[in-house]
Scaffold this active site. Structure first.
Site, short mmCIF file in Angstrom:
data_model
loop_
_atom_site.label_atom_id
_atom_site.label_comp_id
_atom_site.label_asym_id
_atom_site.label_seq_id
_atom_site.Cartn_x
_atom_site.Cartn_y
_atom_site.Cartn_z
N GLY A 95 15.34 13.94 -21.64
CA GLY A 95 14.38 13.05 -20.98
C GLY A 95 15.05 12.28 -19.86
CB SER A 96 14.00 9.25 -18.10
OG SER A 96 14.06 8.20 -19.05
CD GLU B 218 20.09 20.54 -25.45
OE1 GLU B 218 19.39 20.43 -26.46
OE2 GLU B 218 19.67 20.36 -24.30
CB CYS C 291 16.19 18.38 -15.92
SG CYS C 291 16.60 19.56 -17.18
N GLY D 58 17.83 7.69 -21.99
CA GLY D 58 19.07 8.27 -22.53
C GLY D 58 20.16 7.22 -22.66
CG ASN E 15 10.43 19.36 -18.68
OD1 ASN E 15 10.74 19.00 -19.80
ND2 ASN E 15 11.31 19.71 -17.78
CD GLU F 35 21.70 18.67 -21.74
OE1 GLU F 35 21.72 18.49 -20.51
OE2 GLU F 35 22.66 19.09 -22.40
C1 UN1 Z 1 15.47 26.11 -17.24
O1 UN1 Z 1 15.60 25.79 -16.07
O2 UN1 Z 1 15.27 27.28 -17.58
O3 UN1 Z 1 14.12 19.76 -18.99
C2 UN1 Z 1 15.56 25.16 -18.36
C3 UN1 Z 1 14.54 20.68 -18.31
C4 UN1 Z 1 15.74 21.42 -18.84
C5 UN1 Z 1 15.47 22.83 -19.14
C6 UN1 Z 1 15.51 23.72 -17.95
N1 UN1 Z 1 16.24 20.76 -20.00
O4 UN1 Z 1 14.00 20.97 -17.26
#
Ligand code: UN1
Length: 478
Positions: A225-226, A459, A281, A230, A149, A247
């Site tokens: 990822g998921s 991060e 996410c 994870g 994504n 994450e």
């Molecule tokens: C954002 O909202 O700017 O996978 C970053 C994702 C997150 C990054 C979002 N790790 O959607």
């Protein structure tokens, strides 16, 4: 047919089985063919990264700075072309694709600067005549596994700090978006990285990802990822006593209080829930609204949503691009049915849309009359679907916001300093947004969540050093 794009292992481009990269706005558009690494090739990449570590870990700050700086400059100079590639392979709009590319450049820029600021501490011991030095050292071979994504920003925010702090890398991008990953690695390779410092192994999670996860030579593993993947990674990493940074999902609440500026609230929800096709996410998927303003809020949302232009990611007037692929679209449609069956009221959207080209278009969907117990309010959908949950007051709003297994981002629209302050202190999330969307974060400050959303240290920004280095405390009697 243009040459297939290959994997980079120990400084050489290595071919193998290839797979087409398909445009989700137009499935007849093949962007290119990309190699899929075998498990043996992934092991070669890990061995190359291991062999390159002693020398890269001792490289001077200026050597690292120059590579990161050159990458930042080239990404920025090619932002339109790379942003277009991103939109074409992932389905974000062109503006979003260019924006994400600029963000990747900014991340390399930031860590190019950090490379020149590597430092430690020197302090006296409690024993007279003894000095103590505290330094940060690189961890070793870092395995980097990224999702589809954010095809360039997430690889950037894992690779840039890994290299900045002197680690070597084995990078496996998501199978759906090899284009940006390949372009990024090509840029870094030409920027002058020694052989083996950065290795690219595109391919399947079950083959390439598994080889990285199972290798005792991978000293640290960072993954976005998921949740199930994870959890499996964390279990294997515990067995190997390896550092891990995860994450994962979100079910991010956005609270709309009765005292909110409704224009601000609607703006935040439209952006947070539906931009980038809801495939973040950090997306707002639970909209928690005080009953007193629910009707007014829903009326404005319906009006705004009916004007949203869903279509080809590359068309200049598109605001919402396609869903990433057929599987994801089927899953989103499944959740529309689940929501209806659970008794939620579909206010607008949810249907598959026909456009000139054959792609995965879906109208953004808003459910009202939801409870926080419904599956559409508990499970991450990862699409343009949001559930409105009515509450009687702020206290109930906060309780509902926190009643989730996730804890990535939480937002509130309010003009009350008291409620904004209380929410910032009491939202159980890694990131809190006041009068701002839950998604769309800065590149120079920590990113991450709590509960099932994240594991390990943060991060981005200076906090990234926590994961990508290990601390040494040295005592000297002199
Ligand atoms: C954002 O909202 O700017 O996978 C970053 C994702 C997150 C990054 C979002 N790790 O959607």
């Amino acid at each position: 047919m243009p040459e297939p794009k290959m994997n980079l292992i120990d400084g050489a481009w290595i071919t193998g089985e290839t797979t087409p990269n398909i445009n989700p706005s137009d499935i007849s558009d093949v962007i290119g063919h990309y190699a899929r690494a075998s498990a043996d090739q992934a092991e070669d990449a890990i061995a190359a990264a291991k062999a390159a570590f002693p020398s890269w870990s001792r490289s001077g700050p200026l050597d690292r700075h120059k590579v990161l700086r050159a990458a930042a400059d080239e990404i920025l100079a090619r932002k339109d072309e790379l942003g277009r590639l991103l939109a074409r392979e992932e389905g974000k709009t062109l503006a979003e694709g260019i924006g994400e590319t600029v963000r990747a450049a900014q991340i390399f820029d930031f860590f190019a600067g950090e490379a020149l600021r590597l430092s430690g501490e020197a302090l006296p011991s409690i024993r007279p005549g003894v000095g103590v030095e505290i330094t940060r050292e690189p961890v070793g071979v870092v395995g980097i596994i990224t999702p589809w994504n954010f095809p360039i920003a997430i690889p950037a925010w894992k690779i840039a700090p890994a290299l900045c702090y002197g680690n070597t890398v084995v990078f496996k991008p998501a199978d759906l978006v090899p284009g940006c990953a390949w372009a990024l690695v090509d840029i870094l390779h030409r920027a002058g990285l020694p052989d083996g410092v950065l290795n690219l192994v595109m391919g399947r999670g079950s083959v390439v990802g598994q080889a990285i996860v199972d290798s005792p030579d991978v000293a640290a593993l960072t993954f976005t990822g998921s949740v199930p993947t994870g959890a499996a990674l964390a279990a294997k990493s515990a067995e190997l006593m390896r550092k891990v940074q995860l994450e994962m999902g979100g079910k991010n609440p956005f609270v709309v209080l009765a005292d909110a500026d409704l224009d601000v609230a609607v703006d935040c929800v439209v952006q947070g829930a539906f931009f980038s096709t809801g495939q973040r996410c950090t997306a707002s998927s639970r909209i928690i609204v005080e009953e007193a303003v629910q009707d007014a809020f829903l009326a404005r949302m319906t009006e705004r949503m009916s004007a949203l232009r869903v279509g080809d990611a590359l068309a200049p007037d598109t605001q919402i691009g396609p869903v990433v692929d057929e599987n994801q679209l089927n899953q989103n449609e499944g959740y529309i049915e689940i929501g209806k069956a659970e008794g939620a009221r579909l206010v607008t959207g949810g249907e598959r849309l026909k456009r000139e080209t054959d792609g995965f278009f879906q109208a953004p969907a808003l459910f009202a009359d939801c409870t926080n117990q419904m599956r559409i309010a508990r499970e991450e959908i990862f699409g343009p679907v949001a559930a409105v949950i009515p509450v009687k007051d702020y206290d109930e709003a906060l309780a509902v916001a926190n009643d989730t297994e996730f804890g990535l981002s939480a937002g509130i629209a309010t003009t009350s300093l008291k409620h904004a302050t209380h929410f910032k202190r009491n939202a159980e999330a890694g990131m809190v947004m006041v009068n701002l969307p839950t998604a769309g974060v800065d590149f120079h400050v920590p990113f991450g969540g709590r509960k099932a959303s994240s594991l390990g240290s943060r991060e981005q920004g200076r906090y990234a050093a926590e994961f990508f280095t290990t601390v040494k405390t040295a005592y000297t009697l002199a």
